[in-house]
Design an enzyme around this catalytic site. Structure first.
Site, PDB file in Angstrom:
ATOM      1  N   TYR A  66       0.917  -1.314  -0.027  1.00 25.11           N
ATOM      2  CA  TYR A  66      -0.200   0.136   0.231  1.00 25.11           C
ATOM      3  C   TYR A  66       0.980   1.066  -0.071  1.00 25.11           C
ATOM      4  O   TYR A  66       1.468   1.707   1.130  1.00 25.11           O
ATOM      5  CB  TYR A  66      -1.086   0.088   1.270  1.00 25.11           C
ATOM      6  CG  TYR A  66      -1.831  -1.066   1.246  1.00 25.11           C
ATOM      7  CD1 TYR A  66      -2.133  -1.931   0.006  1.00 25.11           C
ATOM      8  CD2 TYR A  66      -2.529  -1.498   2.351  1.00 25.11           C
ATOM      9  CE1 TYR A  66      -3.094  -3.206   0.081  1.00 25.11           C
ATOM     10  CE2 TYR A  66      -3.340  -2.759   2.498  1.00 25.11           C
ATOM     11  CZ  TYR A  66      -3.643  -3.417   1.352  1.00 25.11           C
ATOM     12  OH  TYR A  66      -4.457  -4.417   1.314  1.00 25.11           O
ATOM     13  N   PHE A 214     -12.880  -5.161   0.626  1.00 21.93           N
ATOM     14  CA  PHE A 214     -13.840  -4.377  -0.060  1.00 21.93           C
ATOM     15  C   PHE A 214     -15.437  -4.871   0.639  1.00 21.93           C
ATOM     16  O   PHE A 214     -16.252  -4.735   0.052  1.00 21.93           O
ATOM     17  CB  PHE A 214     -14.119  -4.707  -1.684  1.00 21.93           C
ATOM     18  CG  PHE A 214     -13.225  -4.057  -2.561  1.00 21.93           C
ATOM     19  CD1 PHE A 214     -12.111  -3.263  -2.000  1.00 21.93           C
ATOM     20  CD2 PHE A 214     -13.077  -4.355  -3.935  1.00 21.93           C
ATOM     21  CE1 PHE A 214     -10.975  -2.795  -2.855  1.00 21.93           C
ATOM     22  CE2 PHE A 214     -12.191  -3.867  -4.619  1.00 21.93           C
ATOM     23  CZ  PHE A 214     -11.187  -3.227  -4.338  1.00 21.93           C
ATOM     24  N   GLY A 219     -16.952   1.378  -1.388  1.00 19.55           N
ATOM     25  CA  GLY A 219     -17.739   2.814  -1.422  1.00 19.55           C
ATOM     26  C   GLY A 219     -18.927   2.813  -2.229  1.00 19.55           C
ATOM     27  O   GLY A 219     -19.834   3.262  -1.704  1.00 19.55           O
TER      28      GLY A 219
HETATM   29  N1  LIG Z   1      -6.294  -8.764   0.435  1.00 22.63           N
HETATM   30  C1  LIG Z   1      -6.611  -7.771  -0.555  1.00 22.63           C
HETATM   31  O1  LIG Z   1      -6.166  -8.416  -1.596  1.00 22.63           O
HETATM   32  C2  LIG Z   1      -7.082  -6.643  -0.258  1.00 22.63           C
HETATM   33  C3  LIG Z   1      -7.526  -6.057  -1.587  1.00 22.63           C
HETATM   34  C4  LIG Z   1      -8.241  -4.877  -1.311  1.00 22.63           C
HETATM   35  C5  LIG Z   1      -8.363  -4.267  -0.151  1.00 22.63           C
HETATM   36  N2  LIG Z   1      -7.761  -4.972   1.223  1.00 22.63           N
HETATM   37  C6  LIG Z   1      -8.095  -4.393   2.525  1.00 22.63           C
HETATM   38  O2  LIG Z   1      -9.299  -4.334   2.563  1.00 22.63           O
HETATM   39  C7  LIG Z   1      -9.711  -2.841   3.339  1.00 22.63           C
HETATM   40  C8  LIG Z   1     -11.001  -2.294   2.938  1.00 22.63           C
HETATM   41  O3  LIG Z   1     -10.858  -2.214   1.497  1.00 22.63           O
HETATM   42  P1  LIG Z   1     -11.165  -0.790   0.690  1.00 22.63           P
HETATM   43  O4  LIG Z   1     -10.984   0.368   1.765  1.00 22.63           O
HETATM   44  O5  LIG Z   1     -10.648  -0.872  -0.428  1.00 22.63           O
HETATM   45  O6  LIG Z   1     -12.694  -0.743   0.359  1.00 22.63           O
HETATM   46  P2  LIG Z   1     -14.315  -0.333   1.273  1.00 22.63           P
HETATM   47  O7  LIG Z   1     -13.676  -0.779   2.659  1.00 22.63           O
HETATM   48  O8  LIG Z   1     -14.986  -1.467   0.595  1.00 22.63           O
HETATM   49  O9  LIG Z   1     -14.546   0.828   0.851  1.00 22.63           O
HETATM   50  C9  LIG Z   1     -13.630   2.008   0.946  1.00 22.63           C
HETATM   51  C10 LIG Z   1     -14.321   3.125   0.502  1.00 22.63           C
HETATM   52  O10 LIG Z   1     -15.443   3.361   1.120  1.00 22.63           O
HETATM   53  C11 LIG Z   1     -15.689   4.877   1.716  1.00 22.63           C
HETATM   54  N3  LIG Z   1     -16.082   4.897   2.733  1.00 22.63           N
HETATM   55  C12 LIG Z   1     -15.654   4.230   3.939  1.00 22.63           C
HETATM   56  N4  LIG Z   1     -16.626   4.348   4.861  1.00 22.63           N
HETATM   57  C13 LIG Z   1     -17.588   5.146   4.505  1.00 22.63           C
HETATM   58  C14 LIG Z   1     -18.776   5.588   5.322  1.00 22.63           C
HETATM   59  N5  LIG Z   1     -19.164   5.222   6.459  1.00 22.63           N
HETATM   60  N6  LIG Z   1     -19.625   6.380   4.378  1.00 22.63           N
HETATM   61  C15 LIG Z   1     -19.306   6.449   2.947  1.00 22.63           C
HETATM   62  N7  LIG Z   1     -18.208   6.145   2.366  1.00 22.63           N
HETATM   63  C16 LIG Z   1     -17.376   5.521   3.212  1.00 22.63           C
HETATM   64  C17 LIG Z   1     -13.950   5.176   1.439  1.00 22.63           C
HETATM   65  O11 LIG Z   1     -14.257   6.504   1.279  1.00 22.63           O
HETATM   66  P3  LIG Z   1     -13.627   7.910   2.400  1.00 22.63           P
HETATM   67  O12 LIG Z   1     -12.003   7.654   2.508  1.00 22.63           O
HETATM   68  O13 LIG Z   1     -14.145   9.221   1.695  1.00 22.63           O
HETATM   69  O14 LIG Z   1     -14.181   7.219   3.568  1.00 22.63           O
HETATM   70  C18 LIG Z   1     -13.519   4.361   0.521  1.00 22.63           C
HETATM   71  O15 LIG Z   1     -13.624   5.064  -0.914  1.00 22.63           O
HETATM   72  C19 LIG Z   1      -8.463  -2.327   2.710  1.00 22.63           C
HETATM   73  O16 LIG Z   1      -8.047  -1.090   3.574  1.00 22.63           O
HETATM   74  C20 LIG Z   1      -7.110  -3.194   2.777  1.00 22.63           C
HETATM   75  O17 LIG Z   1      -6.919  -3.228   4.199  1.00 22.63           O
HETATM   76  C21 LIG Z   1      -7.247  -6.145   0.906  1.00 22.63           C
END
Ligand SMILES: NC(=O)c1ccc[n+]([C@@H]2O[C@H](COP(=O)([O-])OP(=O)(O)OC[C@H]3O[C@@H](n4cnc5c(N)ncnc54)[C@H](OP(=O)(O)O)[C@@H]3O)[C@@H](O)[C@H]2O)c1
Length: 290
Positions: A66, A214, A219
């Site tokens: 990251y 995700f 989002g």
């Molecule tokens: N193992 C893997 O291959 C892999 C792949 C992808 C991700 N991950 C892990 O999974 C975690 C979560 O995934 P992610 O962050 O990509 O996606 P996510 O948690 O599904 O969604 C994040 C998105 O949602 C928005 N958001 C978050 N809380 C919100 C709320 N309460 N209201 C409105 N919008 C909101 C965020 O924008 P804002 O910043 O504006 O809040 C961001 O754009 C990552 O941080 C990572 O640690 C792992």
């Protein structure tokens, strides 16, 4: 009004010394565009992670890829500034290199995996990884070479628990022949779960945690036209909270790790622990994915 705390989400026990609250935080949003480069305000990034600790989060999902290294640098700073940092469980990942924005290349060379672990431990000022995922299986190397190297580091005391990410059920069973697997991290959310429902159930049966990446469909489940809006209104909750409450109710081995760069959204997400979905609404939501 209910207190906002991840402690209300229930707990998951990795081992008797480490019981985590079932609402974590993922650091991937704390980077530049395409998960490449630094976050626009590094101090704010570290402060946000620290705020998650203050809100009861003790499970942080991260990876050196990251940024690369940027999100981990903010996490290291937050840990350094936090008096109870040894109570924070780090879920880390190795096995991918970055070559630019949105470019992810699996590299499972054992020496590279080992170097990533060593550099992460140095950055976090720790002598072991709590949970270490192989981020992706690299088809250029055998499972014995990749997971076997993690097992060697586990035997050396450098890794406590091993996990695998984005695997099929068959791959998971093959990996289990090489090492004890304590966690799986796959794409999974209320709008996209059918492919992995059997992995969640298998993981539960085998005593493994399941980390849905995700969890908010990056989002999309929070947008103005979210399919969760009607049920969210009924609970006086946000659509993000409904998405997370569905995951929490789906199975008690699930640890959602929503990512955000906003303190307001962080608090909103943690408050999902206060939403108790009825069985009927859970079933309605489960059928959203056609
Ligand atoms: N193992 C893997 O291959 C892999 C792949 C992808 C991700 N991950 C892990 O999974 C975690 C979560 O995934 P992610 O962050 O990509 O996606 P996510 O948690 O599904 O969604 C994040 C998105 O949602 C928005 N958001 C978050 N809380 C919100 C709320 N309460 N209201 C409105 N919008 C909101 C965020 O924008 P804002 O910043 O504006 O809040 C961001 O754009 C990552 O941080 C990572 O640690 C792992």
């Amino acid at each position: 009004m209910d207190e906002t705390s991840a402690t209300k989400a229930g707990t998951y026990e990795f081992d008797k010394d480490f019981i985590v609250n079932r609402l974590g935080y993922g650091t991937m949003q704390l980077t530049g565009n395409g998960v490449w480069g630094p976050y626009k305000d590094p101090d704010q990034a570290a402060d946000l992670i620290k705020s998650s600790f203050d809100l009861g989060v003790n499970f942080i999902d991260t990876a050196d890829s990251y940024g690369p290294w940027h999100a981990d640098t903010y996490l290291a700073k937050a840990l350094k500034d936090y008096s109870d940092s040894d109570k924070i469980f780090i879920s880390d990942k190795v096995g991918q290199v970055r070559t630019g924005e949105n470019e992810w290349t699996p590299v499972g060379a054992p020496a590279f995996l080992r170097q990533e672990v060593e550099l992460s431990l140095r950055l976090f000022n720790r002598d072991h990884e709590d949970l270490l995922f192989l981020h992706r299986i690299d088809s250029h190397y055998t499972l014995e070479e990749q997971v076997g190297e993690l097992k060697k580091m586990q035997d050396e005391g450098k890794i406590k628990h091993i996990g695998v990410s984005q695997v099929t059920l068959d791959e998971l069973k093959d990996v289990q022949k090489v090492a004890k697997i304590d966690a799986v991290e796959n794409l999974y959310n209320v709008g996209h779960h059918k492919d992995d429902d059997e992995i969640v159930d298998y993981a539960k049966e085998q005593g493994m945690a399941f980390l849905p990446w995700f969890p908010l469909d990056t989002g999309n489940l929070t947008k103005a036209d979210s399919p969760l809006n009607d049920i969210a209104k009924k609970y006086n909750a946000s659509s993000a909270q409904i998405a997370l409450a569905w995951l929490l109710k789906r199975s008690d081995n699930i640890i959602p790790i929503p990512g955000t760069s906003s303190l307001e959204h962080l608090k909103d997400n943690i408050a999902a622990a206060n939403v108790n979905l009825s069985d009927e609404d859970f079933e309605t939501l489960s059928k959203l994915q056609k």
